[in-house]
Design a protein around this motif. Sequence first.
Motif, PDB file in Angstrom:
ATOM      1  N   GLU A  35     -15.896  60.609  76.644  1.00 58.81           N
ATOM      2  CA  GLU A  35     -16.083  61.927  77.262  1.00 58.81           C
ATOM      3  C   GLU A  35     -14.807  62.774  77.145  1.00 58.81           C
ATOM      4  O   GLU A  35     -14.884  63.977  76.878  1.00 58.81           O
ATOM      5  N   GLN A  36     -13.658  62.156  77.342  1.00 62.99           N
ATOM      6  CA  GLN A  36     -12.389  62.884  77.236  1.00 62.99           C
ATOM      7  C   GLN A  36     -12.168  63.376  75.806  1.00 62.99           C
ATOM      8  O   GLN A  36     -11.744  64.504  75.584  1.00 62.99           O
TER       9      GLN A  36
ATOM     10  N   GLU B 250     -14.503  63.915  73.527  1.00 62.32           N
ATOM     11  CA  GLU B 250     -15.484  64.969  73.239  1.00 62.32           C
ATOM     12  C   GLU B 250     -15.036  66.297  73.853  1.00 62.32           C
ATOM     13  O   GLU B 250     -15.110  67.344  73.200  1.00 62.32           O
ATOM     14  N   ASN B 251     -14.555  66.260  75.074  1.00 59.59           N
ATOM     15  CA  ASN B 251     -14.076  67.474  75.731  1.00 59.59           C
ATOM     16  C   ASN B 251     -12.906  68.077  74.953  1.00 59.59           C
ATOM     17  O   ASN B 251     -12.859  69.286  74.706  1.00 59.59           O
TER      18      ASN B 251
ATOM     19  N   THR C  63     -14.151  69.613  71.691  1.00 61.77           N
ATOM     20  CA  THR C  63     -14.869  70.855  71.992  1.00 61.77           C
ATOM     21  C   THR C  63     -13.873  71.986  72.223  1.00 61.77           C
ATOM     22  O   THR C  63     -14.019  73.084  71.668  1.00 61.77           O
ATOM     23  N   GLN C  64     -12.856  71.720  73.018  1.00 63.61           N
ATOM     24  CA  GLN C  64     -11.854  72.753  73.315  1.00 63.61           C
ATOM     25  C   GLN C  64     -11.046  73.101  72.073  1.00 63.61           C
ATOM     26  O   GLN C  64     -10.702  74.269  71.853  1.00 63.61           O
TER      27      GLN C  64
ATOM     28  N   ALA D   9      -7.357  69.693  78.257  1.00 60.41           N
ATOM     29  CA  ALA D   9      -8.273  68.646  77.816  1.00 60.41           C
ATOM     30  C   ALA D   9      -7.533  67.528  77.086  1.00 60.41           C
ATOM     31  O   ALA D   9      -7.938  66.366  77.126  1.00 60.41           O
TER      32      ALA D   9
END
Length: 123
Positions: A33-34, A36-37, A40-41, A75
């Motif tokens: 999740e980290q 992916e975040n 994304t950023q 992020a």
Amino acid sequence: MRRFRAVVPVLALVAVAAGCASSEGTDGRWLTEQRENYCTQLGTWQKARNAARTEPPDPSGYDEVGAVAQDAFLAMRPLRDETVGGGRTLGEATAAAMNDGDSEAEGRVVRYCGDAGFETLTR
């Protein structure tokens, strides 16, 4: 009674192993999740930067690229010590890409996202 004594240690071992697997699964999900975040950023920053190159500056003085870069830095923080090659960490490469326009560093963080399975989130 003898069977009970033999079963208790085995059950205890199974419970410990199950707890570890559960913890590792949670840690793995958190890391995914980290990543992916972050990716994304990073992709959002790349799009904002590319758009800013072709658009006139905002007359209000608002720096959208800077604001988006700040989100990417936030992020990146939990992942900052992960290596991305060339003796650099993710934190160092992200800073070099965003602050210094280092295209090699940007390539490293894009590859990092690709290796993590999030290549479609970056340019």
